[in-house]
Design a protein around this motif. Sequence first.
Motif, mmCIF file in Angstrom:
data_model
loop_
_atom_site.group_PDB
_atom_site.id
_atom_site.type_symbol
_atom_site.label_atom_id
_atom_site.label_comp_id
_atom_site.label_asym_id
_atom_site.label_seq_id
_atom_site.Cartn_x
_atom_site.Cartn_y
_atom_site.Cartn_z
ATOM 1 N N THR A 324 0.818 -0.869 0.081
ATOM 2 C CA THR A 324 -0.186 -0.172 0.183
ATOM 3 C C THR A 324 1.076 1.120 -0.359
ATOM 4 O OG1 THR A 324 0.205 -0.090 2.805
ATOM 5 C CG2 THR A 324 -1.959 -0.931 1.743
ATOM 6 N N ARG A 350 -2.324 4.558 -13.979
ATOM 7 C CA ARG A 350 -3.379 3.450 -13.226
ATOM 8 C C ARG A 350 -3.335 2.223 -14.050
ATOM 9 N NH1 ARG A 350 -8.548 5.339 -11.537
ATOM 10 N NH2 ARG A 350 -8.948 7.268 -11.320
ATOM 11 N N ASP A 354 -2.709 -1.192 -13.545
ATOM 12 C CA ASP A 354 -3.688 -2.316 -13.715
ATOM 13 C C ASP A 354 -3.159 -3.482 -13.980
ATOM 14 O OD1 ASP A 354 -5.623 -0.900 -13.211
ATOM 15 O OD2 ASP A 354 -6.080 0.197 -15.405
ATOM 16 N N HIS A 357 -2.268 -5.727 -11.420
ATOM 17 C CA HIS A 357 -3.344 -5.723 -10.858
ATOM 18 C C HIS A 357 -3.701 -5.494 -9.459
ATOM 19 C CE1 HIS A 357 -2.856 -8.911 -13.594
ATOM 20 N NE2 HIS A 357 -2.304 -10.009 -13.456
ATOM 21 N N GLY A 358 -3.673 -4.344 -9.671
ATOM 22 C CA GLY A 358 -3.527 -2.945 -7.974
ATOM 23 C C GLY A 358 -4.905 -2.317 -8.669
ATOM 24 N N GLU A 359 -5.416 -1.797 -7.131
ATOM 25 C CA GLU A 359 -6.171 0.224 -7.769
ATOM 26 C C GLU A 359 -5.917 0.934 -7.093
ATOM 27 O OE1 GLU A 359 -8.909 -1.423 -4.417
ATOM 28 O OE2 GLU A 359 -9.788 -3.442 -5.750
ATOM 29 N N THR A 361 -6.592 5.040 -6.427
ATOM 30 C CA THR A 361 -7.700 6.013 -5.876
ATOM 31 C C THR A 361 -6.842 7.426 -6.537
ATOM 32 O OG1 THR A 361 -7.553 5.689 -3.902
ATOM 33 C CG2 THR A 361 -9.388 4.815 -5.338
ATOM 34 N N ILE A 374 -2.843 3.669 -3.661
ATOM 35 C CA ILE A 374 -2.834 2.763 -4.315
ATOM 36 C C ILE A 374 -2.826 1.172 -4.009
ATOM 37 C CG2 ILE A 374 -0.482 1.915 -5.543
ATOM 38 C CD1 ILE A 374 0.758 4.710 -5.794
ATOM 39 N N ARG A 375 -2.871 0.303 -3.681
ATOM 40 C CA ARG A 375 -2.976 -0.480 -3.437
ATOM 41 C C ARG A 375 -2.595 -2.260 -4.351
ATOM 42 N NH1 ARG A 375 -5.848 -5.371 -1.968
ATOM 43 N NH2 ARG A 375 -6.160 -6.447 0.318
#
Length: 380
Positions: A324, A350, A354, A357-359, A361, A374-375
Amino acid sequence: MKIKQINMKSIDEIREEMIDTVTCSKSDIFRIGEQCRQDYENMTTELTNIKQMMVNLIEEGDKLEGQVQKARVMLSEVSMNFKRYTEEEVREAYEKAHQLQMDLSINWQYKKQLLEKRDDLERRLVGLHQTIDRADQLISQISVVMNYLTSDLKQVGEALENAKAKQDFGLKIIEAQEEERKRLSREIHDGPAQMLANVIMRSDLIERVYRERGPDEAFSEIHDYKIMVRSALYEVRRIIYDLRPMALDDLGLVPTLRKYLQTIEEYHNQSKINFVNVGLESRLPTKYEVALFRIIQESVQNALKHANACEIKVKLEITNAVITVMIKDNGVGFDTAKQKPESFGMIGMRERVDLLHGEITFDSKIGKGTDVFIRVPLNN
């Protein structure tokens, strides 16, 4: 046609028109194939009849040839013993021989016509068979096309939107590369290049001072000379860090981030950058280290360049299962609902997340800074 010029409604209309056209074409080809099959069956029956007729004519011709031979023998006998036969018998022998010869000639002509017709039918049957096979292939291919039009191409709008975003991103990458080259060119020209030119001039000055004023004055100039060389070296190292820190391969993500952020803070002396690592300080796979470094680098540069932030906090936590990252600044912020055309940096971030395979915001408000979270899951 360029992707930007494509209207999604027009795409659907074109697809429907294509489906109608292909459906009509399939029906026409099917009718042509069926007509060819019917003609093929009729011609096959006709060819069978012709072959049977030829068999009958051959048998009849063989009989006629036998009768003609006998008639010729009889005619020769009559000619040689003319006085022994009556005029009626002689005429009858000649007429019979002539009639049999005429029948044999007619038989031969009829066989010739049937042979030509047989050969013509066989050629036409070959052509019909090829047409039927081609029609079947076309129907099969058209069925595949129909499957694409009625199923796969239903998602064409979304695919084109993604393609348009990819195209825009690709163009922005090219623009960014050119801007980065210009920036590096300016930095090298204004920084190390100018300093190295000054180093050369200063070395000449030191020689002249040594000759004219003595060693004490020369040593004083050498002291300033060292400061100038150190400044040039610092500028070169800063540019190298911006491109790709060598420490990232040697030491890993955490030490490299710590050194990079410290270097950036020193260079932007009016901004404070606070880095905190609360997790494991272990090595990660190369793709994770490079991607996370570039994402954090992009966020910090955005905060300094666009948000005019004077305080930036970077928090990193690495566990056995997840990574994180939090980047928080006190800059001018932006409206997340209104993405600017030049915000391709966010698109690039982004894309990198991607790939892992993370996220990611973005939480920002005008006048209240920006938070980037970021995670990324770790595949043990």
